[in-house]
Write a protein that holds these residues in place. Structure first.
Motif, PDB file in Angstrom:
ATOM      1  N   ARG A  92       0.834  -1.209   0.000  1.00 49.80           N
ATOM      2  CA  ARG A  92       0.000   0.000   0.000  1.00 49.80           C
ATOM      3  C   ARG A  92       0.870   1.261   0.000  1.00 49.80           C
ATOM      4  NH1 ARG A  92      -3.151  -3.341   3.062  1.00 49.80           N
ATOM      5  NH2 ARG A  92      -2.269  -2.677   5.051  1.00 49.80           N
ATOM      6  N   GLU A  93       1.938   1.228   0.790  1.00 46.49           N
ATOM      7  CA  GLU A  93       2.845   2.376   0.829  1.00 46.49           C
ATOM      8  C   GLU A  93       3.487   2.595  -0.535  1.00 46.49           C
ATOM      9  OE1 GLU A  93       6.786   4.002   3.223  1.00 46.49           O
ATOM     10  OE2 GLU A  93       6.058   1.982   3.639  1.00 46.49           O
ATOM     11  N   LEU A  94       3.966   1.521  -1.151  1.00 48.43           N
ATOM     12  CA  LEU A  94       4.593   1.633  -2.464  1.00 48.43           C
ATOM     13  C   LEU A  94       3.601   2.123  -3.516  1.00 48.43           C
ATOM     14  CD1 LEU A  94       6.976   1.238  -4.382  1.00 48.43           C
ATOM     15  CD2 LEU A  94       6.259  -1.157  -4.607  1.00 48.43           C
ATOM     16  N   ALA A  95       2.396   1.569  -3.525  1.00 50.06           N
ATOM     17  CA  ALA A  95       1.381   1.979  -4.499  1.00 50.06           C
ATOM     18  C   ALA A  95       1.068   3.463  -4.347  1.00 50.06           C
ATOM     19  CB  ALA A  95       0.117   1.132  -4.342  1.00 50.06           C
ATOM     20  N   GLY A  96       1.004   3.938  -3.107  1.00 48.09           N
ATOM     21  CA  GLY A  96       0.750   5.358  -2.881  1.00 48.09           C
ATOM     22  C   GLY A  96       1.855   6.230  -3.448  1.00 48.09           C
ATOM     23  N   LEU A  97       3.090   5.806  -3.267  1.00 48.50           N
ATOM     24  CA  LEU A  97       4.216   6.571  -3.804  1.00 48.50           C
ATOM     25  C   LEU A  97       4.217   6.550  -5.332  1.00 48.50           C
ATOM     26  CD1 LEU A  97       6.986   5.331  -1.371  1.00 48.50           C
ATOM     27  CD2 LEU A  97       6.032   7.650  -1.479  1.00 48.50           C
ATOM     28  N   LEU A  98       3.923   5.392  -5.911  1.00 50.07           N
ATOM     29  CA  LEU A  98       3.943   5.260  -7.369  1.00 50.07           C
ATOM     30  C   LEU A  98       2.753   5.955  -8.026  1.00 50.07           C
ATOM     31  CD1 LEU A  98       5.160   1.576  -7.648  1.00 50.07           C
ATOM     32  CD2 LEU A  98       6.471   3.654  -8.125  1.00 50.07           C
ATOM     33  N   GLU A  99       1.713   6.199  -7.252  1.00 47.14           N
ATOM     34  CA  GLU A  99       0.540   6.899  -7.789  1.00 47.14           C
ATOM     35  C   GLU A  99       0.930   8.304  -8.269  1.00 47.14           C
ATOM     36  OE1 GLU A  99      -4.166   7.050  -6.743  1.00 47.14           O
ATOM     37  OE2 GLU A  99      -2.739   6.836  -5.103  1.00 47.14           O
ATOM     38  N   THR A 100       1.851   8.934  -7.578  1.00 49.47           N
ATOM     39  CA  THR A 100       2.345  10.250  -7.996  1.00 49.47           C
ATOM     40  C   THR A 100       2.997  10.156  -9.368  1.00 49.47           C
ATOM     41  OG1 THR A 100       2.699  10.861  -5.700  1.00 49.47           O
ATOM     42  CG2 THR A 100       3.839  12.178  -7.337  1.00 49.47           C
ATOM     43  N   LEU A 101       3.779   9.120  -9.591  1.00 52.26           N
ATOM     44  CA  LEU A 101       4.407   8.908 -10.892  1.00 52.26           C
ATOM     45  C   LEU A 101       3.346   8.667 -11.974  1.00 52.26           C
ATOM     46  CD1 LEU A 101       6.941   8.465 -12.636  1.00 52.26           C
ATOM     47  CD2 LEU A 101       6.918   6.076 -11.867  1.00 52.26           C
ATOM     48  N   ALA A 102       2.326   7.886 -11.653  1.00 53.55           N
ATOM     49  CA  ALA A 102       1.253   7.615 -12.617  1.00 53.55           C
ATOM     50  C   ALA A 102       0.482   8.887 -12.957  1.00 53.55           C
ATOM     51  CB  ALA A 102       0.308   6.554 -12.067  1.00 53.55           C
ATOM     52  N   GLU A 103       0.242   9.730 -11.972  1.00 51.27           N
ATOM     53  CA  GLU A 103      -0.448  11.000 -12.214  1.00 51.27           C
ATOM     54  C   GLU A 103       0.404  11.908 -13.101  1.00 51.27           C
ATOM     55  OE1 GLU A 103      -1.117  12.234  -8.196  1.00 51.27           O
ATOM     56  OE2 GLU A 103      -2.890  10.952  -7.968  1.00 51.27           O
ATOM     57  N   TRP A 104       1.716  11.925 -12.864  1.00 48.11           N
ATOM     58  CA  TRP A 104       2.633  12.698 -13.704  1.00 48.11           C
ATOM     59  C   TRP A 104       2.559  12.190 -15.144  1.00 48.11           C
ATOM     60  CZ3 TRP A 104       6.680  11.242 -16.780  1.00 48.11           C
ATOM     61  CH2 TRP A 104       7.465  12.264 -17.286  1.00 48.11           C
ATOM     62  N   ALA A 105       2.555  10.859 -15.317  1.00 54.41           N
ATOM     63  CA  ALA A 105       2.479  10.265 -16.648  1.00 54.41           C
ATOM     64  C   ALA A 105       1.186  10.668 -17.355  1.00 54.41           C
ATOM     65  CB  ALA A 105       2.595   8.743 -16.554  1.00 54.41           C
ATOM     66  N   ALA A 106       0.080  10.645 -16.634  1.00 56.71           N
ATOM     67  CA  ALA A 106      -1.205  11.022 -17.232  1.00 56.71           C
ATOM     68  C   ALA A 106      -1.202  12.494 -17.651  1.00 56.71           C
ATOM     69  CB  ALA A 106      -2.339  10.751 -16.246  1.00 56.71           C
ATOM     70  N   ARG A 107      -0.649  13.359 -16.802  1.00 54.14           N
ATOM     71  CA  ARG A 107      -0.586  14.791 -17.126  1.00 54.14           C
ATOM     72  C   ARG A 107       0.294  15.075 -18.339  1.00 54.14           C
ATOM     73  NH1 ARG A 107       0.379  15.450 -11.774  1.00 54.14           N
ATOM     74  NH2 ARG A 107       2.551  16.000 -12.161  1.00 54.14           N
ATOM     75  N   ASN A 108       1.348  14.310 -18.505  1.00 56.77           N
ATOM     76  CA  ASN A 108       2.335  14.597 -19.547  1.00 56.77           C
ATOM     77  C   ASN A 108       2.270  13.671 -20.753  1.00 56.77           C
ATOM     78  OD1 ASN A 108       4.088  16.860 -18.446  1.00 56.77           O
ATOM     79  ND2 ASN A 108       3.917  15.476 -16.710  1.00 56.77           N
ATOM     80  N   HIS A 109       1.277  12.813 -20.789  1.00 59.49           N
ATOM     81  CA  HIS A 109       1.159  11.848 -21.875  1.00 59.49           C
ATOM     82  C   HIS A 109       1.113  12.528 -23.247  1.00 59.49           C
ATOM     83  CE1 HIS A 109      -1.195   8.563 -24.083  1.00 59.49           C
ATOM     84  NE2 HIS A 109       0.038   8.129 -23.938  1.00 59.49           N
ATOM     85  N   GLY A 110       0.290  13.526 -23.382  1.00 66.22           N
ATOM     86  CA  GLY A 110       0.170  14.221 -24.667  1.00 66.22           C
ATOM     87  C   GLY A 110       1.466  14.895 -25.082  1.00 66.22           C
ATOM     88  N   VAL A 111       2.139  15.535 -24.155  1.00 62.99           N
ATOM     89  CA  VAL A 111       3.409  16.216 -24.450  1.00 62.99           C
ATOM     90  C   VAL A 111       4.455  15.203 -24.920  1.00 62.99           C
ATOM     91  CG1 VAL A 111       5.310  17.513 -23.394  1.00 62.99           C
ATOM     92  CG2 VAL A 111       2.949  18.056 -22.804  1.00 62.99           C
ATOM     93  N   ILE A 112       4.505  14.072 -24.265  1.00 57.29           N
ATOM     94  CA  ILE A 112       5.493  13.046 -24.612  1.00 57.29           C
ATOM     95  C   ILE A 112       5.162  12.411 -25.960  1.00 57.29           C
ATOM     96  CG2 ILE A 112       6.411  10.789 -23.918  1.00 57.29           C
ATOM     97  CD1 ILE A 112       6.077  11.871 -20.968  1.00 57.29           C
TER      98      ILE A 112
END
Length: 121
Positions: A92-112
């Motif tokens: 659960r702790e790891l998933a919470g930390l990685l959620e930030t990375l997933a949110e970053w990916a979603a925000r920047n998907h179009g740019v990438i």
């Protein structure tokens, strides 16, 4: 800068990036962790949530995540037999930390995607 240099086998075996982060940031491990964030799931339900994963790949990744202590596997003898997977506190702790990375990916998907198109064009 993070210490990433490993010149010997012993240094590589003691490198947290090589031994832990490279493993849990793979596509399937991330998706499994995210799928289990809301609670335990049976194998079939987990496969349906992820969608494009084979039974063999899901089994291998579940075993790996269980081995490292991110999830637990419990068997209800039934009938019918039901196998459930659930995140541990570590998972659960790891998933919470990685959620930030997933949110970053979603925000920047179009740019990438645009950057890739420019590069490939």
């Amino acid at each position: 800068m993070l210490q990433i240099t490993a010149l010997t086998k012993t240094e590589a075996e003691n490198c947290p990036i090589r031994q832990i982060l490279s493993k849990v940031t793979g596509k399937w491990q991330l998706l499994i962790l995210f799928a289990l964030q809301d609670g335990s799931l049976r194998f079939g339900a987990l496969k349906r949530v992820i969608g494009d994963i084979t039974q063999r790949v899901l089994t291998e990744n579940l075993r790996s995540l269980e081995r490292d202590g991110y999830l637990t596997r419990s068997v209800d003898p039934g009938p019918p037999v039901a196998v459930h997977y659930q995140l541990t506190e570590l998972g659960r702790e790891l998933a919470g930390l990685l959620e930030t990375l997933a949110e970053w990916a979603a925000r920047n998907h179009g740019v990438i995607r645009k950057a890739r198109q420019r590069y490939d064009g």
